[in-house]
Design a protein around this motif. Structure first.
Motif, PDB file in Angstrom:
ATOM      1  N   VAL A   9      -0.943  37.178  33.167  1.00 25.29           N
ATOM      2  CA  VAL A   9      -1.688  38.421  32.921  1.00 25.29           C
ATOM      3  C   VAL A   9      -3.123  38.101  32.530  1.00 25.29           C
ATOM      4  O   VAL A   9      -4.073  38.736  32.991  1.00 25.29           O
ATOM      5  N   GLY A  13      -5.579  39.560  34.932  1.00 25.86           N
ATOM      6  CA  GLY A  13      -6.175  40.731  34.305  1.00 25.86           C
ATOM      7  C   GLY A  13      -5.402  42.011  34.519  1.00 25.86           C
ATOM      8  O   GLY A  13      -5.919  43.094  34.218  1.00 25.86           O
ATOM      9  N   ALA A  14      -4.168  41.917  35.025  1.00 27.41           N
ATOM     10  CA  ALA A  14      -3.374  43.120  35.284  1.00 27.41           C
ATOM     11  C   ALA A  14      -1.885  42.796  35.164  1.00 27.41           C
ATOM     12  O   ALA A  14      -1.395  41.873  35.812  1.00 27.41           O
ATOM     13  N   GLN A  15      -1.186  43.564  34.350  1.00 32.21           N
ATOM     14  CA  GLN A  15       0.240  43.322  34.166  1.00 32.21           C
ATOM     15  C   GLN A  15       1.071  43.564  35.421  1.00 32.21           C
ATOM     16  O   GLN A  15       1.984  42.783  35.708  1.00 32.21           O
ATOM     17  N   PRO A  39       0.137  50.064  38.927  1.00 30.65           N
ATOM     18  CA  PRO A  39      -0.645  50.604  37.800  1.00 30.65           C
ATOM     19  C   PRO A  39      -0.202  52.016  37.438  1.00 30.65           C
ATOM     20  O   PRO A  39       0.253  52.786  38.289  1.00 30.65           O
ATOM     21  N   ARG A  62       1.564  50.463  32.338  1.00 30.63           N
ATOM     22  CA  ARG A  62       0.309  50.427  31.592  1.00 30.63           C
ATOM     23  C   ARG A  62       0.063  49.013  31.065  1.00 30.63           C
ATOM     24  O   ARG A  62       0.995  48.228  30.923  1.00 30.63           O
ATOM     25  N   GLU A  63      -1.175  48.745  30.759  1.00 27.64           N
ATOM     26  CA  GLU A  63      -1.489  47.479  30.102  1.00 27.64           C
ATOM     27  C   GLU A  63      -1.062  47.586  28.636  1.00 27.64           C
ATOM     28  O   GLU A  63      -1.164  48.648  28.030  1.00 27.64           O
TER      29      GLU A  63
END
Length: 240
Positions: A9, A13-15, A39, A62-63
């Motif tokens: 992650v 930069g994104a789950q 997302p 969501r993050e």
């Protein structure tokens, strides 16, 4: 498994992207995951979250820790997570989307958010149901060596990032023959129904009391805190 995904992650930069990569990699107990992570913005306005997962096989994510742990639950327990989703959608079909969810959907949400799965000897399980804490954690302490406890609920895991003594899981008993995560996933998923969960088939367990999970619980007086280790309610029957 969570630590490599967390590192991914930080790189990506994104789950959702990191979780999707995890579904493609080999890891112990690996099984197909029936959804992709997307997302949160992909969830259409006004669309029910559970219905969207069911219709699209995509999980809005969501993050942050809450949805990160939800993703890990999908990776480890794909059959249970899919079963919960199907049960939610069946309830939506019956009652629609209402301001109050009702006992069945409340129970499904409680399991999803806060359940732990336990394979335990009968004696220990009965003591846990009775909230006989001295027996559970002191007298029967050796039986914990023959017990498997797996935390499932993603909100439960999030709370334990900052542990406190009062954090309590809703424990669902797994079959004694479930020797591994894959077996537990299959058996528990097959056992779940909206009616069964609405009957509240749970034992309550302050998880920091589990032997070996918190250094302070090596001392028996740890369990004397009645604000956490509460006695079972007694039912008073009035004469007619």
């Amino acid at each position: 498994m969570g630590e490599p995904i967390a590192r991914r992650v930080s790189v990506l930069g994104a789950q959702p992207a990191a979780l999707n990569l995890a579904t493609q990699s080999a890891w112990p107990d690996s099984r197909p995951v029936p959804i992709r992570f997307v997302p949160q913005a992909d969830l259409p306005a006004g669309q029910a979250y559970e219905q969207y997962i069911f219709d699209s096989a995509q999980c809005p994510t969501r993050e942050g820790l809450h949805d990160f742990f939800n993703g890990l639950a999908w990776l480890h327990f794909p059959l249970i997570k899919q079963r919960l989703n199907h049960l939610h959608v069946a309830q939506i079909a019956k009652t629609g989307i209402a301001p109050v969810r009702g006992p069945a959907r409340d129970a499904l949400t409680l399991f999803d958010e806060n359940a732990a799965l336990m394979r335990a000897p009968d004696e220990l399980w009965e003591a846990l149901l009775a909230k006989n804490w001295r027996r559970v954690f002191v007298d029967l302490r050796p039986q914990w060596a023959d017990t498997t406890l797996v935390l499932f609920g993603h909100a439960l895991l999030e709370k334990l990032v900052y542990p406190r003594k009062s954090i309590t899981a809703h424990v669902y008993r797994a079959h004694p023959a479930t020797d591994c995560i894959a077996d537990m996933d299959f058996w528990v998923a097959d056992s779940l129904s909206a009616e069964k969960l609405a009957s509240k088939p749970f034992a309550h367990l302050p998880v920091l009391g589990v032997p070996g999970w918190w250094p302070a619980n090596q001392t028996p007086s740890f369990y004397d805190d009645t604000s956490v280790f509460r006695a079972a309610r007694t039912q008073v029957i009035m004469a007619g």
